[in-house]
Write a protein that holds these residues in place. Structure first.
Motif, PDB file in Angstrom:
ATOM      1  N   MET A 207     133.213 100.395  52.729  1.00  0.00           N
ATOM      2  CA  MET A 207     133.308 101.689  53.404  1.00  0.00           C
ATOM      3  C   MET A 207     133.636 102.797  52.397  1.00  0.00           C
ATOM      4  O   MET A 207     133.007 103.858  52.406  1.00  0.00           O
ATOM      5  CB  MET A 207     134.382 101.632  54.493  1.00  0.00           C
ATOM      6  N   ILE A 208     134.603 102.549  51.505  1.00  0.00           N
ATOM      7  CA  ILE A 208     134.982 103.532  50.491  1.00  0.00           C
ATOM      8  C   ILE A 208     133.784 103.822  49.582  1.00  0.00           C
ATOM      9  O   ILE A 208     133.488 104.979  49.276  1.00  0.00           O
ATOM     10  CB  ILE A 208     136.186 103.022  49.657  1.00  0.00           C
ATOM     11  N   PHE A 209     133.097 102.767  49.160  1.00  0.00           N
ATOM     12  CA  PHE A 209     131.944 102.914  48.272  1.00  0.00           C
ATOM     13  C   PHE A 209     130.825 103.719  48.950  1.00  0.00           C
ATOM     14  O   PHE A 209     130.249 104.621  48.358  1.00  0.00           O
ATOM     15  CB  PHE A 209     131.440 101.529  47.857  1.00  0.00           C
ATOM     16  N   ARG A 210     130.557 103.380  50.222  1.00  0.00           N
ATOM     17  CA  ARG A 210     129.521 104.101  50.975  1.00  0.00           C
ATOM     18  C   ARG A 210     129.868 105.584  51.116  1.00  0.00           C
ATOM     19  O   ARG A 210     129.025 106.458  50.918  1.00  0.00           O
ATOM     20  CB  ARG A 210     129.362 103.465  52.354  1.00  0.00           C
ATOM     21  N   LYS A 211     131.144 105.867  51.450  1.00  0.00           N
ATOM     22  CA  LYS A 211     131.583 107.264  51.587  1.00  0.00           C
ATOM     23  C   LYS A 211     131.446 107.999  50.268  1.00  0.00           C
ATOM     24  O   LYS A 211     131.028 109.160  50.229  1.00  0.00           O
ATOM     25  CB  LYS A 211     133.035 107.345  52.068  1.00  0.00           C
ATOM     26  N   GLY A 212     131.809 107.331  49.170  1.00  0.00           N
ATOM     27  CA  GLY A 212     131.680 107.937  47.847  1.00  0.00           C
ATOM     28  C   GLY A 212     130.235 108.268  47.526  1.00  0.00           C
ATOM     29  O   GLY A 212     129.925 109.345  47.005  1.00  0.00           O
ATOM     30  N   GLN A 213     129.330 107.338  47.857  1.00  0.00           N
ATOM     31  CA  GLN A 213     127.897 107.566  47.622  1.00  0.00           C
ATOM     32  C   GLN A 213     127.385 108.723  48.477  1.00  0.00           C
ATOM     33  O   GLN A 213     126.621 109.568  48.003  1.00  0.00           O
ATOM     34  CB  GLN A 213     127.087 106.304  47.947  1.00  0.00           C
ATOM     35  N   GLU A 214     127.825 108.772  49.748  1.00  0.00           N
ATOM     36  CA  GLU A 214     127.400 109.854  50.644  1.00  0.00           C
ATOM     37  C   GLU A 214     127.870 111.206  50.125  1.00  0.00           C
ATOM     38  O   GLU A 214     127.106 112.178  50.115  1.00  0.00           O
ATOM     39  CB  GLU A 214     127.939 109.623  52.063  1.00  0.00           C
ATOM     40  N   ARG A 215     129.141 111.263  49.675  1.00  0.00           N
ATOM     41  CA  ARG A 215     129.672 112.514  49.120  1.00  0.00           C
ATOM     42  C   ARG A 215     128.869 112.952  47.908  1.00  0.00           C
ATOM     43  O   ARG A 215     128.544 114.115  47.745  1.00  0.00           O
ATOM     44  CB  ARG A 215     131.128 112.332  48.708  1.00  0.00           C
ATOM     45  N   ARG A 216     128.606 111.979  47.025  1.00  0.00           N
ATOM     46  CA  ARG A 216     127.855 112.291  45.809  1.00  0.00           C
ATOM     47  C   ARG A 216     126.460 112.812  46.163  1.00  0.00           C
ATOM     48  O   ARG A 216     125.994 113.804  45.582  1.00  0.00           O
ATOM     49  CB  ARG A 216     127.763 111.037  44.944  1.00  0.00           C
ATOM     50  N   ASN A 217     125.806 112.165  47.120  1.00  0.00           N
ATOM     51  CA  ASN A 217     124.477 112.612  47.536  1.00  0.00           C
ATOM     52  C   ASN A 217     124.515 114.004  48.149  1.00  0.00           C
ATOM     53  O   ASN A 217     123.646 114.835  47.870  1.00  0.00           O
ATOM     54  CB  ASN A 217     123.859 111.613  48.520  1.00  0.00           C
TER      55      ASN A 217
ATOM     56  N   LYS B  76     137.713 108.291  41.896  1.00  0.00           N
ATOM     57  CA  LYS B  76     136.725 107.891  40.883  1.00  0.00           C
ATOM     58  C   LYS B  76     137.098 106.528  40.288  1.00  0.00           C
ATOM     59  O   LYS B  76     136.235 105.673  40.085  1.00  0.00           O
ATOM     60  CB  LYS B  76     136.666 108.956  39.791  1.00  0.00           C
ATOM     61  N   GLU B  77     138.390 106.322  40.018  1.00  0.00           N
ATOM     62  CA  GLU B  77     138.851 105.035  39.492  1.00  0.00           C
ATOM     63  C   GLU B  77     138.611 103.919  40.507  1.00  0.00           C
ATOM     64  O   GLU B  77     138.173 102.826  40.148  1.00  0.00           O
ATOM     65  CB  GLU B  77     140.331 105.109  39.143  1.00  0.00           C
ATOM     66  N   LYS B  78     138.906 104.204  41.787  1.00  0.00           N
ATOM     67  CA  LYS B  78     138.680 103.206  42.842  1.00  0.00           C
ATOM     68  C   LYS B  78     137.206 102.830  42.908  1.00  0.00           C
ATOM     69  O   LYS B  78     136.861 101.659  42.984  1.00  0.00           O
ATOM     70  CB  LYS B  78     139.101 103.761  44.206  1.00  0.00           C
ATOM     71  N   LEU B  79     136.338 103.849  42.891  1.00  0.00           N
ATOM     72  CA  LEU B  79     134.898 103.599  42.977  1.00  0.00           C
ATOM     73  C   LEU B  79     134.414 102.793  41.776  1.00  0.00           C
ATOM     74  O   LEU B  79     133.580 101.898  41.918  1.00  0.00           O
ATOM     75  CB  LEU B  79     134.124 104.915  43.088  1.00  0.00           C
TER      76      LEU B  79
END
Length: 189
Positions: A76-86, A56-59
């Motif tokens: 890539m990290i941001f995209r993965k975070g968004q995908e997980r959240r979705n 969460k801090e990284k994002l």
């Protein structure tokens, strides 16, 4: 945070949050199999919470940087975070729909034909709905008292309050600058 040795003898960090108890049993204590499994599960959950907090801090840090300045790894990290959240949001939405369908099915059934489990489920679900409605009603009342327009989401309500605050501060007389005294205009001899 505490450093502990895991079963392989490696150091690992154990995060114990506020209001949480260290999930490790005291040294030399006799514990049952169930307690040992619970302690292991608590350790696992604590580690997962620590990883989630770090991510969460990284994002948040990535989100602060302008999109054109983000590295390929950050993207890539941001995209993965968004995908997980979705995915998580979609699953929550699915569960809510399933629960609503189950409630509707039970309400359509005559009360005498409902099992104890079904009655308990229905009672819990309806009670939760009442609590949510009450909380929503109180939140709307607080927002109304603060002057936020009706039918506005939380994000827009916060933006509205920030705008109001800026307008209020811009209407206040400016504080005297360095070297100025009250009552004198800036640049006057």
């Amino acid at each position: 945070q505490q450093q502990i040795n895991n079963k392989d003898g490696q150091k690992e960090v154990l995060v114990v949050g506020v209001g949480q108890v260290d999930p490790r049993p005291p040294a030399g204590a006799k514990i049952s199999e169930t307690e040992m499994l619970q302690a292991r599960r608590q350790r696992k959950n604590a580690k997962a919470r620590a990883r989630a907090a770090e991510l969460k801090e990284k994002l948040a840090a990535i989100e602060k940087t302008p999109p054109e300045e983000r590295t390929e790894e950050e993207l890539m990290i941001f995209r993965k975070g968004q995908e997980r959240r979705n995915r998580k949001n979609d699953r929550s939405r699915e569960r809510a729909m399933e629960k609503k369908e189950e409630i509707d099915r039970l309400l359509a059934r005559p009360e005498k034909k409902r099992t104890k489990v079904e009655k308990h489920f229905l009672e819990e679900a309806l009670h939760a709905k009442l609590r949510k409605n009450e909380g929503d009603r109180k939140r709307r009342q607080r927002l109304k008292e603060m002057g936020v327009p009706a039918k506005v989401g939380i994000k827009r309500a916060m933006e509205h309050l920030a705008t109001q605050q800026q307008q209020r501060t811009s209407l206040l007389p400016a504080a005297p600058g360095k070297g100025e005294q009250r009552g004198e205009a800036a640049g006057a001899p």
